[in-house]
Design an enzyme around this catalytic site. Structure first.
Site, PDB file in Angstrom:
ATOM      1  N   GLU A 125     -50.413  -3.516  -5.113  1.00  0.00           N
ATOM      2  CA  GLU A 125     -51.030  -2.779  -6.233  1.00  0.00           C
ATOM      3  C   GLU A 125     -50.294  -3.229  -7.483  1.00  0.00           C
ATOM      4  O   GLU A 125     -49.231  -2.707  -7.816  1.00  0.00           O
ATOM      5  CB  GLU A 125     -50.853  -1.268  -6.037  1.00  0.00           C
TER       6      GLU A 125
ATOM      7  N   CYS B 279     -50.893   1.591 -15.007  1.00  0.00           N
ATOM      8  CA  CYS B 279     -51.497   0.327 -14.582  1.00  0.00           C
ATOM      9  C   CYS B 279     -52.944   0.275 -15.060  1.00  0.00           C
ATOM     10  O   CYS B 279     -53.494  -0.798 -15.294  1.00  0.00           O
ATOM     11  CB  CYS B 279     -51.413   0.176 -13.076  1.00  0.00           C
TER      12      CYS B 279
HETATM   13  P1  NAD Z   1     -41.546  -3.899 -11.293  1.00  0.00           P
HETATM   14  O1  NAD Z   1     -42.346  -5.009 -10.693  1.00  0.00           O
HETATM   15  O2  NAD Z   1     -40.452  -4.266 -12.217  1.00  0.00           O
HETATM   16  O3  NAD Z   1     -40.873  -3.012 -10.133  1.00  0.00           O
HETATM   17  C1  NAD Z   1     -41.652  -2.330  -9.185  1.00  0.00           C
HETATM   18  C2  NAD Z   1     -40.857  -2.129  -7.914  1.00  0.00           C
HETATM   19  O4  NAD Z   1     -40.647  -3.398  -7.283  1.00  0.00           O
HETATM   20  C3  NAD Z   1     -39.459  -1.540  -8.129  1.00  0.00           C
HETATM   21  O5  NAD Z   1     -39.203  -0.614  -7.100  1.00  0.00           O
HETATM   22  C4  NAD Z   1     -38.551  -2.757  -8.017  1.00  0.00           C
HETATM   23  O6  NAD Z   1     -37.242  -2.452  -7.593  1.00  0.00           O
HETATM   24  C5  NAD Z   1     -39.280  -3.585  -6.965  1.00  0.00           C
HETATM   25  N1  NAD Z   1     -39.009  -5.031  -7.003  1.00  0.00           N
HETATM   26  C6  NAD Z   1     -38.818  -5.811  -8.085  1.00  0.00           C
HETATM   27  N2  NAD Z   1     -38.654  -7.096  -7.706  1.00  0.00           N
HETATM   28  C7  NAD Z   1     -38.764  -7.125  -6.352  1.00  0.00           C
HETATM   29  C8  NAD Z   1     -38.702  -8.165  -5.370  1.00  0.00           C
HETATM   30  N3  NAD Z   1     -38.479  -9.423  -5.710  1.00  0.00           N
HETATM   31  N4  NAD Z   1     -38.874  -7.833  -4.081  1.00  0.00           N
HETATM   32  C9  NAD Z   1     -39.122  -6.545  -3.718  1.00  0.00           C
HETATM   33  N5  NAD Z   1     -39.166  -5.519  -4.592  1.00  0.00           N
HETATM   34  C10 NAD Z   1     -39.001  -5.809  -5.901  1.00  0.00           C
HETATM   35  O7  NAD Z   1     -42.595  -2.913 -12.001  1.00  0.00           O
HETATM   36  P2  NAD Z   1     -42.314  -1.640 -12.920  1.00  0.00           P
HETATM   37  O8  NAD Z   1     -41.830  -2.094 -14.241  1.00  0.00           O
HETATM   38  O9  NAD Z   1     -41.551  -0.619 -12.184  1.00  0.00           O
HETATM   39  O10 NAD Z   1     -43.807  -1.052 -13.069  1.00  0.00           O
HETATM   40  C11 NAD Z   1     -44.748  -1.527 -13.976  1.00  0.00           C
HETATM   41  C12 NAD Z   1     -45.734  -2.453 -13.317  1.00  0.00           C
HETATM   42  O11 NAD Z   1     -46.321  -1.829 -12.175  1.00  0.00           O
HETATM   43  C13 NAD Z   1     -46.905  -2.790 -14.213  1.00  0.00           C
HETATM   44  O12 NAD Z   1     -47.212  -4.146 -14.069  1.00  0.00           O
HETATM   45  C14 NAD Z   1     -48.029  -1.909 -13.693  1.00  0.00           C
HETATM   46  O13 NAD Z   1     -49.316  -2.385 -13.990  1.00  0.00           O
HETATM   47  C15 NAD Z   1     -47.735  -1.946 -12.231  1.00  0.00           C
HETATM   48  N6  NAD Z   1     -48.346  -0.815 -11.536  1.00  0.00           N
HETATM   49  C16 NAD Z   1     -49.453  -1.052 -10.780  1.00  0.00           C
HETATM   50  C17 NAD Z   1     -50.108  -0.001 -10.142  1.00  0.00           C
HETATM   51  C18 NAD Z   1     -51.338  -0.241  -9.331  1.00  0.00           C
HETATM   52  O14 NAD Z   1     -51.706   0.660  -8.572  1.00  0.00           O
HETATM   53  N7  NAD Z   1     -52.013  -1.366  -9.434  1.00  0.00           N
HETATM   54  C19 NAD Z   1     -49.591   1.298 -10.257  1.00  0.00           C
HETATM   55  C20 NAD Z   1     -48.443   1.502 -11.019  1.00  0.00           C
HETATM   56  C21 NAD Z   1     -47.833   0.427 -11.653  1.00  0.00           C
END
Ligand code: NAD
Length: 525
Positions: A275, A309
């Site tokens: 997602e 998102c």
């Molecule tokens: P992020 O990608 O920085 O982090 C999200 C999660 O992923 C965190 O728990 C982080 O620790 C983990 N993570 C980061 N790198 C990783 C890796 N290499 N391997 C495994 N885990 C890893 O995102 P954010 O800043 O927390 O959130 C914002 C983003 O999330 C935006 O792009 C938003 O659109 C997206 N988002 C999408 C949805 C959806 O349902 N499509 C919902 C909410 C947020």
């Protein structure tokens, strides 16, 4: 160091909230449901509120050994949990939903304070958790497969769905608790056990949820390891993605993160549910009801300070109404109440941190270099109430769809105004002309336009709304998006199937052994 709630430099209201949620210590590195662990000797991380900069907690980051321990406990719990009849598992989820109802205000406040979304949205997030619990309870009696007719006499065929095992949930900061519940409650009724790694930016709400879960597990004398929490950053997420003991990893976050998780899980032929980022547009045609559209646009673009998102990032407006829409927005934007998210009059809270503020100002600078025109907003606020430097004025920019910055998801309140001419198909082409495919909307009172938007030649997004904005989905539908949004679906509809493995069964109740396709294969005695 064990840090207790009373040692935190919080105001009384928030200390009370933590007490109401049953939180005594705020820095365990992990929890297996009943037990907490890793309070000492781990890498510490200080969590501050984007609202006022107060330190909310110093959490411990789990080690690789902690992660291993949690996985082993979860594996043991799975052996018990999968044998509990699904409706009985549903009963546990019902009790979790009831506890969430009890703690709705306190948890909503904590979400608001830790993440920065306004209190109303914090409450909405907890309501979403309650809704998914209700949904999952009903679902626990309907985890159905198809039956089909066999081509062979006195044979019966059917499909059934079995639990997968451990479901890893990696969540993003902007929906610190709801997205976990979407995954966890469905996975739990499906018979899976869950390991949740919340965002390192919002771990305290994770700890709060785990307290709620713990009460229910203890009251029902269930073993530890069904609902697990692990505090960590990308390192723990990466361990999970590479771990063969975790058959499904559900990851919510940026497309950058999703590509890494998808690759790691794919390389071991595991399942992933991704997602990821969106770049959502609303199309405004000449026949749009302007009053309705304006409310949806502003909520979509500035709600959660542009950190959903599904936030509205692009507005694709017919040239004949373009100036009128622009004028209306320029009247609303300068008067948006920006402030502390727990203040009832606030509509726009802060961005999560300084990095997000930099992303906001950099995007505005770059889009102007590309030819975009900043019409309003864009300032970083300072002074009374804005000392954290995380409050910004939502921006409106005149731009073109092909600009590099318009093609990107900037996780901040920037609304790009894009003009289209001719018929609605031109607008749809612009709307689809980005790499992401999460949410989309059209405001129109013309059936020919709305049906074109919904047709298979219409919006290419996972969500396509008519006379509703891009953000604020209900839990009853499957949620997710196409292209770089990752293709995953969670929450309602039949999204539950991803948390189970599908098995086809053929039963022979005759005394013959006919082969399928009429194949003859007689062995000599
Ligand atoms: P992020 O990608 O920085 O982090 C999200 C999660 O992923 C965190 O728990 C982080 O620790 C983990 N993570 C980061 N790198 C990783 C890796 N290499 N391997 C495994 N885990 C890893 O995102 P954010 O800043 O927390 O959130 C914002 C983003 O999330 C935006 O792009 C938003 O659109 C997206 N988002 C999408 C949805 C959806 O349902 N499509 C919902 C909410 C947020």
């Amino acid at each position: 160091m064990k840090q207790t709630v009373d040692e935190l430099p919080l105001n009384k209201e928030l200390t009370d909230v933590l007490h109401q949620l049953g939180i005594k210590q705020v820095n365990p590195a992990y929890s297996t449901g009943l037990a907490w662990g890793g309070q000492e000797g781990r890498k510490a991380r200080t969590v501050t509120s984007p609202a006022d900069g107060a330190t909310i907690a110093t959490v411990n980051m789990a080690s690789a050994e902690d992660y291993d321990k949690v996985v082993t406990t979860a594996q043991e719990a799975f052996k018990v949990w999968r044998k509990v009849p699904a409706p009985k598992r549903g009963e546990i989820v019902r009790q979790i939903g009831d506890k969430l109802r009890e703690h709705k205000e306190a948890l909503g406040k904590l979400v608001s304070y830790e993440m920065g979304k306004i209190y109303q949205e914090g409450l909405g997030e907890v309501q979403e958790m309650i809704d998914i619990c209700d949904f999952a309870v009903g679902l626990s009696r309907q985890l159905h497969g198809f039956t089909m007719h066999s081509e062979r006499p006195q044979h019966r065929m059917y499909e059934q769905y079995h639990p997968l095992g451990i479901v890893g949930v990696i969540s993003a900061f902007n929906f610190p608790v709801a997205v976990w519940s979407w995954n966890a409650m469905l996975a739990a009724v499906c018979g899976d056990v869950i390991i949740w790694k919340p965002s390192e930016k919002t771990p305290l709400t994770g700890v709060a949820c785990q307290h709620i879960i713990r009460e229910v597990l203890a009251e029902n004398e269930l073993p530890e390891g069904i609902f697990n929490l692990i505090i960590g950053d990308a390192e723990i997420g990466s361990l999970m993605s590479h771990d063969k003991r975790v058959p499904l990893v559900s990851a919510t976050g940026s497309t950058r993160m999703g590509k890494k998780v998808g690759e790691a899980v794919g390389a071991r032929l595991g399942k992933s549910l991704l997602e990821l980022g969106g770049n959502n547009a609303i199309i405004l045609t000449e026949s749009a009801d302007m009053e309705m559209a304006l409310r949806a646009i502003v909520f979509g673009a500035v709600g959660t300070c542009g950190q959903r998102c599904t936030s509205t990032r692009r507005l694709i407006i017919h040239e004949n109404i373009y100036e009128q829409v622009k004028e209306r927005l320029l009247k609303v934007y300068p008067n948006l109440p920006i402030g502390h998210p727990l203040d009832a009059t606030t509509l726009v809270g802060p961005l999560i941190d300084k990095d997000a503020v930099n992303a906001f100002t950099n995007a505005l600078e770059k889009v102007q270099q590309e030819g975009g025109k900043l019409l309003t907003g864009g300032e970083v606020l300072s002074g009374d109430g804005y000392e954290t430097g995380t409050y910004v004025k939502p921006a409106v920019v005149e731009a073109e769809n092909h600009y590099e910055m318009v093609q990107e998801e900037t996780f901040a309140p920037i609304l790009y105004l894009i003009k289209y001419s001719g018929d609605v198909e031109n607008a749809i082409e612009l709307q689809n002309g980005v790499r992401q495919g999460l949410s989309s909307a059209i405001f129109s009172t013309n059936l020919l336009e709305t049906e074109a938007f919904l047709g298979h030649w219409g919006s290419d997004c996972g969500i396509a709304n008519v006379n509703i904005g891009t953000s604020g989905a209900e839990i009853g539908g499957a949620f997710g998006g196409e292209k770089e949004t990752g293709g995953g679906r969670e929450s309602g509809s039949d999204a539950w199937r991803v948390y189970m493995r599908r098995q086809t069964n053929t039963i022979n109740y005759s005394r013959e052994l006919p082969l399928a396709q009429g194949i003859k294969f007689d062995i000599m005695d």
